[in-house]
Design an enzyme around this catalytic site. Structure first.
Site, PDB file in Angstrom:
ATOM      1  N   CYS A   1      -1.187   8.406   7.439  1.00  0.00           N
ATOM      2  CA  CYS A   1      -2.555   8.037   6.829  1.00  0.00           C
ATOM      3  C   CYS A   1      -3.480   7.720   8.142  1.00  0.00           C
ATOM      4  CB  CYS A   1      -2.467   6.990   6.017  1.00  0.00           C
ATOM      5  SG  CYS A   1      -1.486   7.346   4.632  1.00  0.00           S
TER       6      CYS A   1
ATOM      7  N   CYS B   1      -3.370   4.048   9.590  1.00  0.00           N
ATOM      8  CA  CYS B   1      -2.001   3.362  10.198  1.00  0.00           C
ATOM      9  C   CYS B   1      -1.522   4.485  11.395  1.00  0.00           C
ATOM     10  CB  CYS B   1      -1.154   3.437   8.970  1.00  0.00           C
ATOM     11  SG  CYS B   1      -1.610   2.112   7.694  1.00  0.00           S
TER      12      CYS B   1
ATOM     13  N   CYS C   1       0.750  -1.129   0.144  1.00  0.00           N
ATOM     14  CA  CYS C   1       0.077  -0.076  -0.061  1.00  0.00           C
ATOM     15  C   CYS C   1       0.822   1.153   0.009  1.00  0.00           C
ATOM     16  CB  CYS C   1      -0.949  -0.205   1.228  1.00  0.00           C
ATOM     17  SG  CYS C   1      -2.093   1.333   1.445  1.00  0.00           S
ATOM     18  N   CYS C   2       1.866   1.243   0.912  1.00  0.00           N
ATOM     19  CA  CYS C   2       2.831   2.250   0.658  1.00  0.00           C
ATOM     20  C   CYS C   2       3.452   2.618  -0.370  1.00  0.00           C
ATOM     21  CB  CYS C   2       3.757   2.319   2.094  1.00  0.00           C
ATOM     22  SG  CYS C   2       3.212   2.616   3.662  1.00  0.00           S
TER      23      CYS C   2
ATOM     24  N   CYS D   1       7.567   4.004   6.012  1.00  0.00           N
ATOM     25  CA  CYS D   1       6.968   3.768   4.958  1.00  0.00           C
ATOM     26  C   CYS D   1       7.490   3.290   3.694  1.00  0.00           C
ATOM     27  CB  CYS D   1       6.067   5.167   4.723  1.00  0.00           C
ATOM     28  SG  CYS D   1       7.044   6.351   3.963  1.00  0.00           S
TER      29      CYS D   1
END
Ligand code: SF4
Length: 250
Positions: free
Chosen positions: A206, A209, A125-126, A232
């Site tokens: 985010c 997280c 995702c990062c 990240c």
């Protein structure tokens, strides 16, 4: 600073970083930013999350040159308060070139069509929402300024003021500053805090997280809390020969 060959570029960047780190190791952060600008001019950018400690670095940079390009990763998963803070702080500091970097549609459609990749694979995702957009934006620059500090701990404990990484020179003007210096600078210059700091968030990324932390806990304890992940990926080495993401498994 155009280079013909990647190996020559890596070596040249390392040499520049070593020399500047020796010169700037004990310099005031503003002096570091000035030296970075002298060395790289329009090929220098600053990367900011507009998070809990961002106002100090942005204020320092604005004193040197309010036109310095500021790259802001809008992952699509940020708190609404961060987006408001980005707008307010930009206006307050007179920053003239803040650029919003967003993940591209093709990457999201392939890797995270339901916007829930953070639940199953935070590294992937990062990569889609932070690493790739930043790498693309940094293509146009030879050097960048970060807000990292040694007191954040982990891999940042030995952070140099100037380093070479991923074909760029990175400046960390606040490497040696602790919370005391940051708070004193913010008070002296009447800098507005991110609205979530008062709610117990000493580090803000985010929303899925980021958690509030107990008073006295490590500043980054609320980032990816409960997992081994601490970074990240924008500051960690890419795999040798890593290709840009073009879809498929990551
Ligand atoms: S911090 Fe969380 S939501 Fe943001 S890009 Fe990384 S995994 Fe995704």
């Amino acid at each position: 600073m155009p280079f013909d060959r990647p190996e020559a570029a890596d070596s040249a960047e390392r040499d520049i970083a070593l020399r500047l780190d020796g010169q700037l190791r004990k310099a005031h952060p503003k002096e570091v930013i000035s030296a970075a600008l002298d060395a790289f001019g329009p090929r220098l950018a600053l990367v900011s999350s507009f998070g809990a400690e961002s106002a100090v670095l942005l204020h320092l940079a604005a004193q040197v040159d309010p036109g310095i390009p500021v790259l802001f990763l809008d992952t699509g998963m940020l708190f609404g308060q961060t987006l408001d803070y980005r707008r307010m702080l930009t206006a307050r500091l007179g920053l003239r070139d803040v650029r919003d970097l967003r993940p591209i549609f093709e990457d999201l459609a392939t890797a995270d069509p339901d916007a829930n990749l953070w639940q199953t694979d935070t590294d992937a995702c990062c990569r889609v929402r932070k690493v790739l957009p930043l790498d693309r934006a940094l293509d146009g620059f030879d050097a960048w300024i970060t807000g990292r500090k040694r007191f954040h701990g982990g891999s940042r404990l030995t952070l140099p003021v100037v380093e070479a990484a991923e074909g760029k020179v990175k400046f960390n003007p606040l490497a040696s500053w602790g919370k005391t210096e940051l708070d004193a600078y913010a008070t002296e210059h009447d800098l507005p805090a991110h609205p979530l700091v008062a709610a117990g968030f000493p580090s803000i990324g985010c929303w899925p997280c980021t958690s509030p932390v107990e008073e006295g806990a490590d500043a980054r304890a609320g980032r990816w809390a409960g997992s081994q992940k601490t970074e990240c990926g924008i500051h960690t080495a890419r795999a040798p020969g890593a290709a840009p993401f073009l879809g498929g498994d990551i």
